[in-house]
Design a protein around this motif. Structure first.
Motif, PDB file in Angstrom:
ATOM      1  N   MET A   5       0.785  -1.205   0.082  1.00 29.60           N
ATOM      2  CA  MET A   5       0.103   0.093  -0.085  1.00 29.60           C
ATOM      3  C   MET A   5       0.978   1.080  -0.029  1.00 29.60           C
ATOM      4  N   TYR A  43       3.595  -2.180   8.464  1.00 26.30           N
ATOM      5  CA  TYR A  43       2.397  -2.470   7.825  1.00 26.30           C
ATOM      6  C   TYR A  43       1.099  -1.929   8.162  1.00 26.30           C
ATOM      7  N   GLY A  44       0.140  -2.146   6.999  1.00 29.64           N
ATOM      8  CA  GLY A  44      -1.097  -1.363   7.571  1.00 29.64           C
ATOM      9  C   GLY A  44      -2.186  -2.202   6.847  1.00 29.64           C
ATOM     10  N   LEU A  45      -3.465  -1.973   7.323  1.00 26.38           N
ATOM     11  CA  LEU A  45      -4.488  -2.656   7.079  1.00 26.38           C
ATOM     12  C   LEU A  45      -5.269  -1.882   5.782  1.00 26.38           C
ATOM     13  N   LYS A  89     -11.181  -3.309   5.730  1.00 22.90           N
ATOM     14  CA  LYS A  89     -11.749  -3.828   7.117  1.00 22.90           C
ATOM     15  C   LYS A  89     -11.095  -4.982   7.640  1.00 22.90           C
ATOM     16  N   PRO A  90     -11.006  -5.161   9.110  1.00 22.53           N
ATOM     17  CA  PRO A  90     -10.226  -6.437   9.556  1.00 22.53           C
ATOM     18  C   PRO A  90     -11.256  -7.854   8.928  1.00 22.53           C
ATOM     19  N   GLY A 114     -10.218  -7.423   4.539  1.00 26.71           N
ATOM     20  CA  GLY A 114      -9.130  -6.491   4.193  1.00 26.71           C
ATOM     21  C   GLY A 114      -8.058  -6.964   3.991  1.00 26.71           C
ATOM     22  N   TYR A 115      -6.983  -6.350   3.595  1.00 32.15           N
ATOM     23  CA  TYR A 115      -5.684  -6.988   3.141  1.00 32.15           C
ATOM     24  C   TYR A 115      -4.498  -6.495   4.084  1.00 32.15           C
ATOM     25  N   ILE A 116      -3.664  -7.193   4.492  1.00 28.54           N
ATOM     26  CA  ILE A 116      -2.502  -6.666   5.356  1.00 28.54           C
ATOM     27  C   ILE A 116      -1.541  -6.261   4.319  1.00 28.54           C
ATOM     28  N   LEU A 131       3.443  -1.189   4.240  1.00 32.51           N
ATOM     29  CA  LEU A 131       3.006  -0.028   4.047  1.00 32.51           C
ATOM     30  C   LEU A 131       4.352   1.030   3.599  1.00 32.51           C
ATOM     31  N   TYR A 166     -10.191 -13.403  10.658  1.00 38.09           N
ATOM     32  CA  TYR A 166      -9.771 -12.105  10.104  1.00 38.09           C
ATOM     33  C   TYR A 166      -8.390 -11.994   9.834  1.00 38.09           C
ATOM     34  N   VAL A 167      -8.020 -10.922   8.827  1.00 46.28           N
ATOM     35  CA  VAL A 167      -6.691 -10.827   8.697  1.00 46.28           C
ATOM     36  C   VAL A 167      -5.770  -9.935  10.050  1.00 46.28           C
ATOM     37  N   ALA A 168      -6.626  -9.087  10.708  1.00 46.51           N
ATOM     38  CA  ALA A 168      -6.111  -8.347  11.628  1.00 46.51           C
ATOM     39  C   ALA A 168      -6.888  -8.448  13.000  1.00 46.51           C
ATOM     40  N   LEU A 228       0.469  -2.624  13.097  1.00 47.90           N
ATOM     41  CA  LEU A 228      -0.007  -2.018  12.188  1.00 47.90           C
ATOM     42  C   LEU A 228      -0.083  -0.350  12.418  1.00 47.90           C
ATOM     43  N   ALA A 229       0.336   0.285  11.161  1.00 48.57           N
ATOM     44  CA  ALA A 229       0.153   1.570  11.159  1.00 48.57           C
ATOM     45  C   ALA A 229      -1.081   2.253  10.935  1.00 48.57           C
ATOM     46  N   GLU A 230      -1.709   1.454  10.250  1.00 46.86           N
ATOM     47  CA  GLU A 230      -3.255   1.636  10.005  1.00 46.86           C
ATOM     48  C   GLU A 230      -4.068   0.473  10.175  1.00 46.86           C
TER      49      GLU A 230
END
Lengths: 254, 268
Positions: free
Chosen positions: A77, A125-127, A130-131, A134-136, A139, B169-171, B204-206
């Motif tokens: 991302m 990393y960022g998402l 949505k959890p 979504g995708y990890i 970043l 879920y992924v996170a 995670l930063a976001e």
């Protein structure tokens, strides 16, 4: 600047430095070598391998940023430091950047093997989304400029064409891509993402196209790309493999 | 070939009829196998291996049972009595195998509903069980608990329990509460904790991490620390961050107080 990416035939010993990361290959026997990577005084990797007739072929090339600190995600991302506002029915080309990692490979007649990968940037990393759906993503914050500004050995340049085919103004804050689809190209030690464009056809979804060709004339494709994703090969093949045009639909915003 | 028309002594059918009936059963088995293979190929792409295996077995045995009944019927065996007896027997068997059938049906629903998959770390809240799904069979599910014990749980119990699936879920969000002494500077503590979190690559930063004053408690000012991490490394992130926060707060001289109570003795 001395070119660092490329093939090396090593007979005795070898040392190369990428900022704070020093790679060395030390001969420990007639047919064996020890590989080390030192980071600010700490040895973070050590591999012993044998060679043929006392020689070792080593390749050092940029690879997709999906190995470090571990294989957590295969999406990237890129957050734009300044969002790009696009008028209706317009297109514009900007230079962006994306992270890369450096892969170290041993070369043999039949196959190549990635013995190490490292990153000069601090991976975060960022998402995306949505959890629950979504995708990890790896970043990266990118500047936007009219010329190539990628940090050597840390970033690849992206020459991205943004196309807004909708009837409204749109603002692009980020681009997301699947690293499996990504091909990298080289000009000396400067790394580029393949030719790409972001297409917005309506106000909600953007599609990122990777067009399987160099973004500029005279660039050479990074040769070790396939080896760097061997561990993900099954998932990778399901997505179409190398040498195909890739498309990532950004359905959770752009 | 006279033996074909020879009536078998004590039976109401000939050897030829018996041979034909056996052929019907063998053909039934062959058809059952072909149906099992074909359905396996068709189903493997649309459902899990376990669900596919289950349906394949049902198809296979149903075909064999139908072929056997057809063969017996051909031999002139009257099923009226069998059906009556079967009905009564069915009720008896039904009662006797109630739990088996319940587990079987739950197994089918587990495959369709997919609350868990093989490899998922889960928690069965009602049973206080935590572990990783190893195998989902027709009647039971195997779980490797986190302390390394293999556990077989009936499908009915699993299906009707409250299940926490930690990797659906992924996170996942990590929530930590840290108390600091009342005399400490809250903003300084929040900044230090945020810096520590942001320096951890796996946080995670976001969505962005959040640290805020949650409660003015009896002995401490409680800070709530909320961050997201990939589900696969959630536990690792949590343990690392708790340790790092203690370390950086110690280094900064910020006190994490013990529970304390001030007791005033009135003058006698």
């Amino acid at each position: 600047m001395v070119k660092k990416f490329g093939l090396y035939t090593i007979e005795d010993g070898f040392t190369i430095k990428f900022r704070n990361e020093q790679i060395s290959l030390k001969k420990t026997g007639d047919d064996s070598y020890t590989y080390r990577r030192d980071h600010k005084g700490e040895t973070s990797s050590k591999t012993v391998f044998s060679s043929r007739k006392g020689k070792v072929k080593l390749a050092i090339y940029p690879v997709r940023p999906i190995q470090m600190p571990r294989q957590l995600a295969h999406n990237i991302m890129v957050n734009l430091e300044s969002p790009i506002a696009l008028p209706p029915k317009s297109s514009v080309t900007h230079h962006l950047t994306m992270p890369i990692e450096i892969g170290v490979f041993t070369i043999s007649k039949n196959s190549n093997y990635m013995i190490d990968a490292f990153s000069l940037s601090f991976p975060k990393y960022g998402l995306y989304g949505k959890p629950n759906m979504g995708y990890i993503c790896r970043l990266h914050n990118s500047i936007i400029s009219s010329e190539e500004k990628a940090v050597p050995y840390e970033e690849a340049g992206i020459i991205m064409k943004f196309q807004n085919k909708s009837a409204d103004w749109v603002t692009v804050h980020k681009i997301v891509m699947d690293a499996y689809m990504v091909d990298l190209y080289l000009s000396g030690d400067t790394v580029y993402l393949e030719d790409s464009n972001l297409l917005i056809e309506d106000g909600t979804v953007a599609s990122l196209f990777l067009n399987n060709k160099p973004p500029l004339h005279g660039l050479k494709e990074v040769p070790m790309a396939a080896e760097s994703v061997k561990k993900f090969r099954l998932g990778f093949l399901e997505r179409g493999g190398f040498g195909v045009e890739g498309k990532f639909v950004m359905e959770h915003g752009y | 070939m006279d033996w074909i028309d020879t009536a078998l002594p004590g039976f109401g059918f000939t050897a030829g009829q018996l041979l034909f009936a056996l052929i019907v059963i063998v053909v039934g088995i062959i058809i059952g196998r072909i149906a099992r293979m074909t359905s396996g190929k068709l189903l493997s792409s649309v459902m899990s291996e376990n669900a596919s295996n289950l349906i394949q077995r049902i198809i296979y045995y149903t075909t064999i049972i139908v072929a056997t009944l057809a063969a017996l019927s051909y031999l002139g065996i009257d099923f009226t009595g069998v059906l009556l007896a079967g009905g009564i027997l069915g009720i008896v068997i039904g009662f006797a195998t109630q739990s088996v059938v319940a587990n079987l049906i739950s197994g089918i629903f587990l495959q369709i509903d997919k609350p868990v998959s093989i490899g998922d770390p889960i928690g069965i809240i009602d049973e206080h069980l935590y572990g990783v799904i190893l195998e989902i069979n027709i009647l039971s599910t195997s779980i490797r608990t986190f302390d390394g014990v293999n556990l077989r749980i009936p499908n009915e119990k699993l299906f009707t329990s409250t299940i926490h699936n930690f990797s659906k879920y992924v996170a996942r969000r990590v929530v930590i509460t840290v108390g600091i002494a009342y005399h400490e500077e809250m903003k300084k503590a929040i900044d230090i904790i945020l810096k520590t979190i942001n320096e951890n690559s796996l946080v995670l930063a976001e969505p962005a991490p959040l640290v805020y004053v949650d409660e003015l408690s009896d002995s401490s000012v409680n800070l709530s620390i909320r961050m997201w991490a990939p589900s696969s490394v959630w536990f690792e992130v949590r343990t690392e961050i708790v340790q790092q926060i203690k370390k950086v707060l110690d280094e900064a001289g910020i006190e994490i107080p013990f529970p304390q109570r001030v007791i005033w003795n009135g003058k006698s």
